[in-house]
Write a protein that holds these residues in place. Structure first.
Motif, mmCIF file in Angstrom:
data_model
loop_
_atom_site.group_PDB
_atom_site.id
_atom_site.type_symbol
_atom_site.label_atom_id
_atom_site.label_comp_id
_atom_site.label_asym_id
_atom_site.label_seq_id
_atom_site.Cartn_x
_atom_site.Cartn_y
_atom_site.Cartn_z
ATOM 1 N N HIS A 51 0.843 -1.196 0.000
ATOM 2 C CA HIS A 51 0.000 0.000 0.000
ATOM 3 C C HIS A 51 0.880 1.249 0.000
ATOM 4 C CE1 HIS A 51 -3.599 -2.401 0.681
ATOM 5 N NE2 HIS A 51 -2.950 -3.043 1.630
ATOM 6 N N GLU A 78 0.244 -0.872 -4.631
ATOM 7 C CA GLU A 78 -1.194 -0.613 -4.657
ATOM 8 C C GLU A 78 -1.356 0.858 -4.305
ATOM 9 O OE1 GLU A 78 -3.680 -3.327 -2.455
ATOM 10 O OE2 GLU A 78 -5.497 -2.182 -2.893
ATOM 11 N N HIS A 80 -3.365 4.535 -3.752
ATOM 12 C CA HIS A 80 -4.580 5.030 -3.099
ATOM 13 C C HIS A 80 -4.618 6.550 -3.182
ATOM 14 C CE1 HIS A 80 -4.973 1.020 -1.277
ATOM 15 N NE2 HIS A 80 -3.690 1.110 -0.978
ATOM 16 N N HIS A 91 -8.558 2.053 -4.619
ATOM 17 C CA HIS A 91 -7.547 0.987 -4.582
ATOM 18 C C HIS A 91 -7.278 0.568 -6.030
ATOM 19 C CE1 HIS A 91 -8.160 -0.414 -0.209
ATOM 20 N NE2 HIS A 91 -9.059 0.549 -0.379
ATOM 21 N N HIS A 128 -10.100 -5.343 -6.623
ATOM 22 C CA HIS A 128 -11.256 -5.811 -5.826
ATOM 23 C C HIS A 128 -12.456 -4.847 -5.813
ATOM 24 C CE1 HIS A 128 -9.537 -3.053 -2.905
ATOM 25 N NE2 HIS A 128 -8.476 -3.811 -2.715
HETATM 26 ZN ZN LIG Z 1 -6.900 -2.901 -1.687
#
Ligand SMILES: [Zn+2]
Ligand SMILES: [Zn+2]
Length: 302
Positions: A51, A78, A80, A91, A128
């Protein structure tokens, strides 16, 4: 019969996962342990995608030292940034980032950050979507995306929300030519390792070749079943696969064609029921219920 990509493409299939976490963000295992886990399980490549947040000191994990003849890594994260209709942050994974990719700035929203990642050379995947109720309207603003997660094993295991088909098909119906991939999004705090991955056809097991093949959609996704070939002949589609109980071809809305049986290793399906859909995609359902998914095929490219 004419085989479709990636089955018609020169090269060999490489097994890879492009969404994974380590102790550099909220995963349980170190980078070394995570890489050893995939390598020992027979994977050919891996992207660690921790992240990319200030809370974790903007990790972009340098895995270059773990590359060898048999195993390759891609650099990723990932990403954000604010915000979607139902969540304060987006995400999405960016695979193929440069190590000096700059942290998100306070005025950068998700679509702007995704554009910057893509401009820096990355493959961008919408992560997701079901898990955080991403809407079609949200996704349409992420104009830098290459792909949608059709299956996220961690989200399936822990939240029963691993499926991205609703968002993928909605985006296709809106005319967005996205590909689709499966991943495990492993954090190793539950049995989330290895439940979904891609089989990618590349000219070499090297980062540049893999990244290019990712962007070109030279892969299919799976929880286990193998797809050996998808070939078109006139108005029918032939799918060769590991023993399956069902082979489906789906298109816009409820349009579909299917064959069910026992131990199917070859199915020939009429495309006529999908005549009104500009695209179709193939799903193989193994005898154990596990699935494999082709990338979408646009008829005007055939
Ligand atoms: Zn995620
Ligand atoms: Zn994740």
């Amino acid at each position: 019969m004419t085989s479709l990509a990636p089955f018609s493409t020169v090269g060999r299939f490489l097994r890879g996962n492009i969404h994974t976490h380590t102790t550099r963000s909220d995963g349980l295992l170190t980078t070394e342990q995570v890489i050893a886990t995939y390598r020992d399980a027979g994977y050919d490549f891996l992207a660690i995608t921790d992240h990319f947040l200030a809370d974790y000191e903007w990790p972009l994990v340098d895995t270059r030292a773990f590359r060898d003849d048999k195993f390759t890594t891609l650099l990723g994260a990932e990403l954000h940034a604010p915000r979607t209709e139902m969540s304060d942050i987006w995400h999405f994974v960016a695979v193929g980032l440069p190590l000096d990719f700059a942290p998100a700035t306070p005025d950068e929203d998700g679509p702007a950050l995704a554009r910057r990642a893509r401009a820096a050379g990355a493959f961008v995947g919408i992560a997701h979507p079901a898990w955080y109720s991403l809407s079609l309207a949200d996704a349409e603003t992420l104009d830098a995306a290459h792909s949608v997660e059709i299956y996220n094993h961690g989200c399936q295991l822990m939240h029963d929300k691993g499926d991205g088909a609703y968002l993928l098909d909605g985006m296709l119906d809106k005319g967005h030519r996205l590909t689709t991939y499966a991943c495990d999004d492993a954090h190793f705090r539950s049995p989330d390792f290895g439940g979904g991955w891609i089989e990618l056809k590349a000219s070499a097991n090297e980062p540049d070749a893999i990244l290019e093949a990712l962007k070109q959609g030279q892969f299919y996704s799976t929880q286990g079943p193998r797809i050996d070939d998808i070939a078109i002949s006139g108005d029918s589609l032939t799918v060769a696969c590991s023993p399956a109980k069902g082979v489906l071809v789906v298109g816009q809305g409820y349009l579909m064609s299917f064959q069910f049986g026992t131990g199917l290793t070859r199915a020939t399906l009429p495309l006529e029921p999908l005549a009104k859909s500009p695209w179709f995609r193939v799903i193989v359902m193994g005898e154990d219920g596990k699935r494999a998914w082709s990338n979408p095929v646009w008829k005007d490219t055939l």
